[in-house]
Design a protein around this motif. Sequence first.
Motif, short mmCIF file in Angstrom:
data_model
loop_
_atom_site.label_atom_id
_atom_site.label_comp_id
_atom_site.label_asym_id
_atom_site.label_seq_id
_atom_site.Cartn_x
_atom_site.Cartn_y
_atom_site.Cartn_z
N ARG A 17 14.88 -38.45 -10.64
CA ARG A 17 13.80 -39.09 -9.89
C ARG A 17 12.72 -39.52 -10.88
NH1 ARG A 17 10.65 -35.36 -5.80
NH2 ARG A 17 9.34 -34.98 -7.63
N HIS A 74 21.67 -37.42 -11.94
CA HIS A 74 20.89 -37.56 -10.72
C HIS A 74 19.44 -37.19 -11.04
CE1 HIS A 74 24.10 -37.39 -7.30
NE2 HIS A 74 24.35 -38.32 -8.20
N THR A 90 20.97 -35.88 0.43
CA THR A 90 20.83 -35.21 -0.86
C THR A 90 22.00 -34.25 -1.06
OG1 THR A 90 18.44 -35.31 -0.62
CG2 THR A 90 19.29 -33.90 -2.34
N THR A 118 17.13 -46.57 -0.40
CA THR A 118 16.00 -45.77 0.07
C THR A 118 15.04 -46.64 0.86
OG1 THR A 118 16.19 -44.41 -1.89
CG2 THR A 118 14.15 -44.22 -0.63
N ASP A 167 22.32 -32.85 -12.91
CA ASP A 167 20.95 -33.05 -12.45
C ASP A 167 19.99 -33.19 -13.63
OD1 ASP A 167 21.59 -32.97 -9.76
OD2 ASP A 167 21.39 -30.79 -9.65
N LEU A 195 14.59 -42.46 -6.54
CA LEU A 195 15.75 -41.69 -6.96
C LEU A 195 16.73 -42.57 -7.72
CD1 LEU A 195 16.29 -39.89 -3.53
CD2 LEU A 195 14.94 -39.09 -5.47
N TYR A 196 17.55 -41.95 -8.55
CA TYR A 196 18.52 -42.75 -9.28
C TYR A 196 19.79 -41.96 -9.56
CZ TYR A 196 16.88 -40.30 -13.52
OH TYR A 196 16.54 -39.33 -14.46
N ARG A 238 17.42 -40.01 4.37
CA ARG A 238 17.86 -39.62 3.03
C ARG A 238 19.03 -38.66 3.12
NH1 ARG A 238 13.39 -37.33 -1.03
NH2 ARG A 238 12.56 -39.39 -0.50
#
Length: 823
Positions: free
Chosen positions: A148, A146, A37, A178, A125, A241-242, A35
Motif C-alpha cells: 500500500r 502486496h 483482502t 478500488t 507482503d 493498494l498494489y 474491498r
Amino acid sequence: MPGFNARLMALKCLCTLALLSCLTSVHAADPDLTRITPYGGQTGQEVAVVLNGDRLDDSIEIISYDPGLQFSDFTVPEGKNGKEFHAKITIPQDCPLGAHRLRIRTKSGLSRVIAFFVGQAPVVDEKEPNTDFYAPQAITTDVTMHGRIDSEDVDYFTLDCKKGERLSVEVEGLRLGTYFLGSNFFDPYVAILNADRFELAACDDHALTRQDGFVSVIIPEDGKYVVEVRDSSYGGHGAALYRLHIGQFPRPTGTVPAGGKPGELLNVKMYGDIAGPFDAQVQLPTQVPLEYSYFARQGNHVSPTGNRFWISPLENVIETEPNESREQATVMSVPSAANGILLSDEDIDYFKFTMTKDQEVDIDVIARRVRSAMDSVINVYDANGRRLAGDDDRKRPDSYLRFKAPADGEYFFQVQDQLGKGGADFHYRVEVTPVVPKMTITANEEVRYVQPDIELPQGRRVAFLASIQRENFGGAVKFLAENLPAGVTMECPESWSATGVVPLMFTAQENVELGSQFTRILGQWQNPGNAEQVVTAPLEQHHMRIRGQNQNDYVWEEAFDQIPVAITEKTPFDVEIIQPKVPIVRSGVMNLKVVAKKDEGFDEDISVVILQNAPGVNSSRSVKIPKGQTEALIPLNAAGNAPIQESAITVTATARVGNGNISINTPFAMLRVAEPYVEFKYVNTAVEQGQVLQFPIEIVQKTPFEGTAKVRLIGLPAKTATEEKEITKETTELVFPVTTEAEAPVGEHKNLFCQLIIIENGEEISHNLGGGRMRINKPAPIVVPQKAPPKPEEPKPEEPKPKVLSRLEMLRQQQEAIRNQQN
C-alpha cells in the motif's frame, strides 16, 4: 485476463447448509462490497479472504464470472455489523491467470463486482519501513508483492540479479478496481535502479495496462538492484493498494496478427519484450467472448497481464514490408483483415484491394481496442493517388469509415498514427467487410454508474431496460434467455420489440429455489425477406470498475455478456397495476391506479414509478403508497402527437425492507393511446366588461360514446365565470354563457380549453381540447346630446350716409329736376 463470456463457478461447501440454518431471516438489502483482502493469490494455493462492505449480514456465497476459482468456508462473523464476510478461495494449478470478477450473493441481492487477481508467483507482503532507498525490503526474484502507498510514500525492494538476466516489473494498482470514495486516484509509477541509484528504466502509464505501468531491463552486471513503486505525483492513501510483480517474465506489448478466427491456433509474432521479438502460438476460443487476452509465456515465466486479441471470422492478411507507398502496398481481398505494426516514427502502411462500382465496405481500424498505443488515422485513395475518404477517431480513438467505390478498380488504404509515432506497441488490425446488419444491446443504468441486476424475489418480478443499436437494418428484435434457473421466465412485450429501448421482465414462481445462476440474454433479428439472414447479439452490462471523487469521475468500465440471476427471499409486499379499461387520448390525462399487498407487520412507504412510459406519454416520478395505505394514483398525460398504439407498461415499486431498499415490478399492463373522441372548433369572440358572452363551440364527433359527457371551460380570466355543460354523441354545437365583471382584465385571452369527461366502462376518459380564445374590451363611452347654443342676433344695417355731391353734380341734378317739372 480471462474471457468475459464466463460461466458461474460458485461452489458451495457442506458448511453452507449449516450457515443457512443459523442465519436469521432478516433482509440486508442493497449489499455493498468495497474491498477483498488479500486481493490476489498464487495458483495452487488456498487463500483466506475477508470481504469488506456494508449490509452483508445475510451473505450466502461468492459467485464468479470467470472459471477456475473454488469457494468454501463462508462465514458472517459476529460483532461486525454486517461489514464483513469471510471465505476461502482455492486456486487450482491450472486456474486462468488475471482478474476474476466476483460478487457476494446474499438472501436479498447481489453486491457490486470486485476483482481477485490470480498469478503464478508467490505472494509476499510489503513490510514497513521500506521507504528509504538505502534500507529497502530484501526479496527474491519471481514474486508478487502486496502493498500500500500512503501519502508521499515510496516503497523500495532490493534483489540480487545476474548479468544478462531479464528483470521485469509490472504493477496492478488502479486495475485492482478500488472505489476511491473521497480520495485521489492511485496512479502507480515503477522504476528499476542500480545500487548507485541510477534509474535504468521507469514507467507511469501504458496503453496495455492503462494507468498502471511496467518496465523491463537486461541486467548489465551482477549485483543488487532496487525496484521502486510510488504514486506518480507522490500521493497515496489507505485505498492505494498494489500487486507488484517482480521477476524474469516476458513483457511483450505488440502482436502481429492482432486477431484471428474463433477456435484458430494462431501463429503470432510478439513485439516489445526487452529481450527481443519472439514467436508464440495462441489458441483462440471457439465461442467469441467480448474480450480475450493471451498471457505470453517463455519457459516457466508468464506475463502478469495478457495481450488482447480480436476474434472474428475473417481471413488474416499480414503486412509485407516494405509497404510505405501505394506501389508497395500489401494486397488483400474483401472481406479480410489486414494486420501490421508501425515499428518506427513516421511509419506508414499501405494495403491494396479491388472493388466494383457502387460496392460499399466498412473499414474498421482496431488498435486501442486491442490495447495498442496507436492513435490511428486511415485514408482511402484511388489508383491515381486521389484521396477519397478518411477518418481519425470515429471509434474513439480508433478509426472507422464506410466507403463506396465510384468505379471499378483498385483502391488503397493508408494507416498511420495521428502523431506520426511508432514502436513495438503500435500494432493494428484493419477489417474490411461488406455492409451487413449488425446489432449491439446494452443494459440501461438504473442510476448513474449503476447497472441493473436480476435480484429476483420468490413469487415476484423484476424488470430493467435494454437499448438496441441497430446498424444497417430495422425491425423487431426478439429476446431469448439461455440457462435461466428453473421456475424463472423472461418476457419482452411485442409492443416494444421494434423500438430502441425495450423492457425485459423476469418472473419467479413462488416455490423457486434460492440460489444464483448466470444467464445469457440474446437479441435476435431475422430478415423478413430472407429467413437465412439472422443477426444475434448478447445483452451487455457495462460495470464501472473505477470510480473517482464523489463517485462522479468516469475512468474505466468493463463489459460482461452474462448476467447473474439471484433468487432471493420473498418480499413482504407485492404490487400490481389496475388494468385501465379505457384509453388515454391525445392531449388527455389519466390517473393510473397501483395497488399494493402488504404482509402483516409490514407498513413502509412504497415509491412507485413507471419503468418506461408509453411513447408520447409522461408520468409523475414522485408518487408513493404511504404508510397505512395500499394504493396510489400515478398521473399520466399524453402529448398531442402521441403515437396511436397500445404499449405494455410496468411499475417499479421500491420499499425499505430491513436495512436496505428492495425493488420489484408489477406485471405488465396495457396502456392504449387513442385519438380524442370529439374535436372542438372554437370561434374567436369578444365581450365588453360587465357583459355576458355567448361562447360558441362547434363539435365534430369522431368516436361515438354512450350517455352524457361533462364539459368544463378552463382557462377563463379572473372575474369571469361560466357553467358546466353536458353533451352527447349527437351534440354538434355547444355554447357557454360567460359572465364578466366590470373589473375583468381587458385584452386577448388565448389559453382557453375544454375539459371533456366521458365515462366508458365505468372509467373516465379525460380530454383536454384546446385552441379557444376570447377578448375582453372596455365598454364604449356613452355620448349625451347637448342643446345648440342660440344664434347671436344679426346687427341692423346702418343707414347709409348722405353722399357728398360735387358742385358740378349738384348743377346737373337741378337741371334734371327742372326738365321733369316742365314735362
